[in-house]
Design a protein around this motif. Structure first.
Motif, mmCIF file in Angstrom:
data_model
loop_
_atom_site.group_PDB
_atom_site.id
_atom_site.type_symbol
_atom_site.label_atom_id
_atom_site.label_comp_id
_atom_site.label_asym_id
_atom_site.label_seq_id
_atom_site.Cartn_x
_atom_site.Cartn_y
_atom_site.Cartn_z
ATOM 1 N N HIS A 57 37.703 56.469 40.076
ATOM 2 C CA HIS A 57 36.431 56.380 39.368
ATOM 3 C C HIS A 57 36.695 56.515 37.879
ATOM 4 O O HIS A 57 37.242 57.500 37.427
ATOM 5 N N SER A 58 36.296 55.512 37.129
ATOM 6 C CA SER A 58 36.447 55.588 35.684
ATOM 7 C C SER A 58 35.217 56.240 35.074
ATOM 8 O O SER A 58 34.189 56.399 35.736
ATOM 9 N N ALA A 59 35.315 56.604 33.826
ATOM 10 C CA ALA A 59 34.158 57.192 33.136
ATOM 11 C C ALA A 59 33.001 56.203 33.135
ATOM 12 O O ALA A 59 31.846 56.576 33.287
ATOM 13 N N ARG A 60 33.318 54.912 32.988
ATOM 14 C CA ARG A 60 32.264 53.895 32.977
ATOM 15 C C ARG A 60 31.557 53.831 34.332
ATOM 16 O O ARG A 60 30.341 53.751 34.386
ATOM 17 N N SER A 61 32.315 53.860 35.442
ATOM 18 C CA SER A 61 31.666 53.761 36.751
ATOM 19 C C SER A 61 30.825 54.993 37.036
ATOM 20 O O SER A 61 29.791 54.905 37.686
ATOM 21 N N GLN A 62 31.235 56.153 36.574
ATOM 22 C CA GLN A 62 30.435 57.351 36.782
ATOM 23 C C GLN A 62 29.190 57.332 35.909
ATOM 24 O O GLN A 62 28.189 57.936 36.263
ATOM 25 N N ALA A 63 29.239 56.604 34.805
ATOM 26 C CA ALA A 63 28.073 56.507 33.936
ATOM 27 C C ALA A 63 27.032 55.548 34.514
ATOM 28 O O ALA A 63 25.877 55.584 34.118
ATOM 29 N N CYS A 64 27.422 54.698 35.440
ATOM 30 C CA CYS A 64 26.506 53.732 36.054
ATOM 31 C C CYS A 64 25.734 54.408 37.172
ATOM 32 O O CYS A 64 26.204 54.501 38.297
ATOM 33 N N VAL A 65 24.563 54.859 36.872
ATOM 34 C CA VAL A 65 23.753 55.530 37.884
ATOM 35 C C VAL A 65 22.474 54.773 38.199
ATOM 36 O O VAL A 65 21.816 55.071 39.182
ATOM 37 N N ASP A 66 22.122 53.805 37.382
ATOM 38 C CA ASP A 66 20.895 53.056 37.648
ATOM 39 C C ASP A 66 21.178 51.912 38.622
ATOM 40 O O ASP A 66 22.302 51.502 38.826
ATOM 41 N N ALA A 67 20.161 51.401 39.265
ATOM 42 C CA ALA A 67 20.306 50.361 40.281
ATOM 43 C C ALA A 67 20.887 49.080 39.707
ATOM 44 O O ALA A 67 21.671 48.405 40.361
ATOM 45 N N GLN A 68 20.519 48.732 38.485
ATOM 46 C CA GLN A 68 21.022 47.503 37.877
ATOM 47 C C GLN A 68 22.531 47.556 37.748
ATOM 48 O O GLN A 68 23.215 46.586 38.036
ATOM 49 N N CYS A 69 23.080 48.648 37.336
ATOM 50 C CA CYS A 69 24.518 48.773 37.178
ATOM 51 C C CYS A 69 25.208 48.681 38.531
ATOM 52 O O CYS A 69 26.237 48.045 38.667
ATOM 53 N N ARG A 70 24.689 49.307 39.549
ATOM 54 C CA ARG A 70 25.313 49.284 40.872
ATOM 55 C C ARG A 70 25.360 47.881 41.457
ATOM 56 O O ARG A 70 26.267 47.550 42.192
ATOM 57 N N THR A 71 24.397 47.043 41.145
ATOM 58 C CA THR A 71 24.395 45.698 41.700
ATOM 59 C C THR A 71 25.451 44.814 41.066
ATOM 60 O O THR A 71 25.787 43.785 41.622
ATOM 61 N N ARG A 72 26.011 45.202 39.943
ATOM 62 C CA ARG A 72 27.041 44.404 39.287
ATOM 63 C C ARG A 72 28.443 44.705 39.803
ATOM 64 O O ARG A 72 29.377 44.021 39.461
ATOM 65 N N ARG A 73 28.625 45.707 40.604
ATOM 66 C CA ARG A 73 29.938 46.039 41.130
ATOM 67 C C ARG A 73 30.357 44.996 42.154
ATOM 68 O O ARG A 73 29.555 44.477 42.909
ATOM 69 N N ARG A 74 31.617 44.701 42.163
ATOM 70 C CA ARG A 74 32.163 43.715 43.089
ATOM 71 C C ARG A 74 33.365 44.311 43.817
ATOM 72 O O ARG A 74 34.111 45.103 43.258
ATOM 73 N N VAL A 75 33.561 43.870 45.031
ATOM 74 C CA VAL A 75 34.737 44.242 45.801
ATOM 75 C C VAL A 75 35.465 42.964 46.171
ATOM 76 O O VAL A 75 34.852 41.992 46.613
ATOM 77 N N VAL A 76 36.760 42.958 45.975
ATOM 78 C CA VAL A 76 37.581 41.810 46.339
ATOM 79 C C VAL A 76 38.396 42.188 47.568
ATOM 80 O O VAL A 76 39.141 43.167 47.551
ATOM 81 N N PHE A 77 38.226 41.431 48.642
ATOM 82 C CA PHE A 77 39.033 41.607 49.837
ATOM 83 C C PHE A 77 40.050 40.478 49.864
ATOM 84 O O PHE A 77 39.684 39.310 49.928
ATOM 85 N N ASN A 78 41.325 40.837 49.788
ATOM 86 C CA ASN A 78 42.402 39.859 49.719
ATOM 87 C C ASN A 78 43.227 39.896 50.999
ATOM 88 O O ASN A 78 43.615 40.965 51.468
ATOM 89 N N ALA A 79 43.495 38.721 51.548
ATOM 90 C CA ALA A 79 44.408 38.598 52.686
ATOM 91 C C ALA A 79 45.776 38.249 52.126
ATOM 92 O O ALA A 79 45.934 37.240 51.445
ATOM 93 N N ASP A 80 46.757 39.105 52.391
ATOM 94 C CA ASP A 80 48.057 38.885 51.754
ATOM 95 C C ASP A 80 49.104 38.279 52.683
ATOM 96 O O ASP A 80 50.267 38.205 52.330
ATOM 97 N N ASP A 81 48.709 37.795 53.859
ATOM 98 C CA ASP A 81 49.672 37.222 54.801
ATOM 99 C C ASP A 81 49.386 35.770 55.148
ATOM 100 O O ASP A 81 49.841 35.279 56.183
ATOM 101 N N PHE A 82 48.652 35.069 54.301
ATOM 102 C CA PHE A 82 48.346 33.661 54.552
ATOM 103 C C PHE A 82 49.657 32.883 54.566
ATOM 104 O O PHE A 82 50.416 32.893 53.605
ATOM 105 N N GLY A 83 49.955 32.229 55.687
ATOM 106 C CA GLY A 83 51.209 31.510 55.849
ATOM 107 C C GLY A 83 52.181 32.222 56.768
ATOM 108 O O GLY A 83 53.233 31.692 57.112
#
Length: 73
Positions: free
Chosen positions: A9-35
């Motif tokens: 958790h960075s200082a910026r992510s802990q500062a995001c407490v309003d709903a608008q900020c939370r909706t901007r977070r993204r998660v990347v799920f990467n598959a590392d065994d393609f092939g």
């Protein structure tokens, strides 16, 4: 601490407490065994088609490299 010594958790992510900020977070799920194998390739394709995966890393030395390239096109 997460991998490579980065804090979970960075200082910026802990500062995001309003709903608008939370909706901007993204998660990347990467598959590392393609092939790796045809079975793994199909599972990665299925996960991508169902919106689970957002990226994949290609194993250029994998036994199913050509299959993965064909699927990707």
């Amino acid at each position: 601490m997460a991998a490579h010594g980065f804090p979970l958790h960075s200082a910026r992510s802990q500062a995001c407490v309003d709903a608008q900020c939370r909706t901007r977070r993204r998660v990347v799920f990467n598959a590392d065994d393609f092939g790796f194998s045809p079975t793994v390739n199909r599972a990665i394709l299925d996960a991508h088609r169902h919106g689970v995966l957002t990226s994949a890393s290609l194993m250029v030395t994998g036994e199913a490299f050509d299959d993965a390239v064909e699927i990707a096109h």
